[in-house]
Design an enzyme around this catalytic site. Structure first.
Site, PDB file in Angstrom:
ATOM      1  CG  ASP A 265      -1.974  -1.111   1.260  1.00 34.20           C
ATOM      2  OD1 ASP A 265      -2.454  -1.338   0.008  1.00 34.20           O
ATOM      3  OD2 ASP A 265      -2.604  -1.265   2.288  1.00 34.20           O
ATOM      4  CE  LYS A 287      -7.682   0.043  -1.112  1.00 31.17           C
ATOM      5  NZ  LYS A 287      -8.342  -1.134  -0.847  1.00 31.17           N
ATOM      6  CG  ASP A 320      -3.181  -6.305  12.605  1.00 32.78           C
ATOM      7  OD1 ASP A 320      -2.771  -7.279  13.278  1.00 32.78           O
ATOM      8  OD2 ASP A 320      -4.355  -6.936  12.140  1.00 32.78           O
ATOM      9  CG  MET A 400      -9.035   5.718   7.595  1.00 32.82           C
ATOM     10  SD  MET A 400      -9.487   4.267   6.522  1.00 32.82           S
ATOM     11  CE  MET A 400     -10.104   3.197   7.931  1.00 32.82           C
TER      12      MET A 400
END
Length: 487
Positions: A265, A287, A320, A400
């Site tokens: 990522d 991403k 994780d 987020m």
């Protein structure tokens, strides 16, 4: 020409960059190894020799309780006499631990006359050899020496190697030994044989053995031998942690060195990706919130495709993989595709942020529950499912959540949470550029209006935050600066 140049470069090394010792392992199985001494230092050598199949002989008129215990534990022979040169007859080596310079020197001198290699404990200047810090994965052995100048450093290095080598490394070596003759007969081509062993030690054989599935490992080894070209691929969903290289697990570090392909990522730092095998292919699926350059369905298809090609794949995810990492979709795709996989956990952002800011996520009498939540569902008209737990006193870690911070604050306060509830915001947790912010729930809304906070953000809400070490944190809602009027 290249070989000659390499040799010339080695020859030009400064004396301090060349070793004063030549590393070697002496055969001691069934041979006498003599330890001369009476106390703790002699006991330490007996315990070290107890890792081998040597015949241990301890020479000393009187020995203390610690040494006697070591003698009993390892079935050593104790000769209750003062040292005599005849005690060294047929010895493979001798250790003198008499804790006296003259007495140790006498043993060394006698050993040299007879031709027995000798070591005097803590007296490197008169030793014939040094004793390394030993990592025992029999039949595999790793020894580290500082040539007497830094024994504590050697022990620290040993501890790191102990962690890197699985306990079953020796079992893997023994399994390989049982296939050595067969491999030589079945695979006549030297390059193919080397490829077989590379796959043996880093593919499904090793993976199953390290996981305690010895029977499956042996079956996989036999299948690999029978058909080199058909070795199945394997995918590891690996947590890269919050970003700091030294927070990567030892298993993750090992797998990065074994992978043919690393699918990572955008949030995984380049330094962590660079820890992979030099010739491994790197594929960024990039991403990021609001900018998914590769749809999740395509990532799943890619993992199945790579695994179907017989490749060893590390799917490297920040934090994780099982916490907001969409691992469930990838596991479902791999199962459907018949690709073997394994999960390797990582340090999730909530733990890294809490450790950095010294936030007790649970605290007796204050917060007995911990909730991991994503801010995405705070955009809906209804109260998020996790909000009820927050209202009952749980500590909530919101992933987020920067762009929906105002919605999170409004809905929690509207549902009855006290506006003065402590809040911490950690940007880029465990990174060198980490920033910490502290305030209360009433101030959380300003986070959405601070464009300079553009790194990954974790929000922690709850009374336990009030017990954190956030004295040096920046205020969540900076106080405006008023200019004094000109006279």
């Amino acid at each position: 020409m290249a070989s000659r140049r390499s040799q010339t470069e080695k020859a030009r090394k400064k004396p301090e960059d060349r070793l004063d010792v030549f590393p070697a392992f002496m055969k001691v199985a069934g041979r006498r190894v003599v330890v001369v001494g009476h106390g703790g230092e002699a006991a330490a050598k007996v315990r070290l020799l107890g890792e081998t199949n040597a015949e241990i002989v301890v020479v000393g008129q009187e020995i203390d309780h610690e040494l006697q215990s070591a003698v009993d534990l390892f079935s050593a022979t104790h000769i209750a006499e003062d040292f005599k040169p005849r005690h060294l007859t047929d010895a493979a080596m001798v250790f003198s631990a008499r804790e006296d310079w003259d007495l140790d020197k006498a043993v060394i001198d006698a050993a040299r006359i007879i031709g027995v290699p000798a070591n005097a404990v803590d007296k490197p200047e008169i030793c014939d050899f040094y004793t390394g810090a030993l990592v025992n994965r029999a039949p595999i052995a790793v020894a580290i020496t500082s040539t007497g100048v830094g024994p504590v450093l050697a022990r620290h290095i040993r501890a790191r190697i102990e962690g890197m080598l699985p306990r079953s490394t020796g079992a893997l070596a023994r399994l390989a030994e049982s296939f050595r003759d067969a491999a030589s007969k079945v695979i006549s081509d030297g390059n193919l044989r080397r490829n077989f062993w590379a796959r043996f030690f880093s593919g499904s054989v090793a993976t199953n053995l390290y996981a305690g599935r010895a029977d499956v490992a042996r079956a996989e080894a036999q299948r690999l031998l029978n058909s080199m070209a058909d070795e199945p691929g394997f995918v590891w969903l690996v947590g890269a942690g919050p970003g700091a290289e030294d927070l990567l697990t030892l298993r993750a570090q090992r797998l990065l060195q074994e992978a043919d392909v690393i699918v990572h990522d955008a949030l995984v730092p380049a330094d962590v990706v660079a820890m992979g095998r030099r010739d491994a292919e790197r594929i960024s699926v990039g991403k990021r919130k609001g900018a998914h350059s590769v749809p999740q369905s395509e990532i799943c298809d890619l993992l199945v495709k790579l695994g179907s090609e017989g490749l060893k794949v590390v799917r490297l995810k920040a934090g994780d993989p099982m916490i907001f990492g969409r691992a469930a979709e990838e596991m479902e795709a791999l199962r459907a595709g018949g690709i073997g996989f394994e999960i390797v956990p990582g340090v999730t952002a909530a733990f890294a942020a809490a450790a950095s800011a010294q936030i007790p996520l649970t605290l007796r009498g204050v917060a007995s529950n911990l909730v991991f939540a994503t801010g995405h569902n705070a955009k809906s008209e209804t109260l998020p499912d996790w909000a009820g737990l927050a209202l009952k006193g749980a500590t909530v870690a919101v992933y987020m959540g920067r762009t929906v911070a105002a919605s999170v604050a409004d809905r929690l306060i509207g549902a009855g949470m006290t506006p003065s509830t402590p809040v911490a915001v950690i940007e880029n947790a465990a990174h060198p550029d980490e920033r910490q912010f502290a305030g209360d729930l009433s101030e959380l809304a300003v986070l959405s209006n601070r464009p300079e906070i553009d790194g990954p953000v974790l929000i922690v809400i709850g009374e336990a935050v009030g017990h954190a070490a956030l004295e040096q944190a920046e205020p969540l809602a900076p106080q405006p600066v008023f200019e004094s009027p000109r006279a």
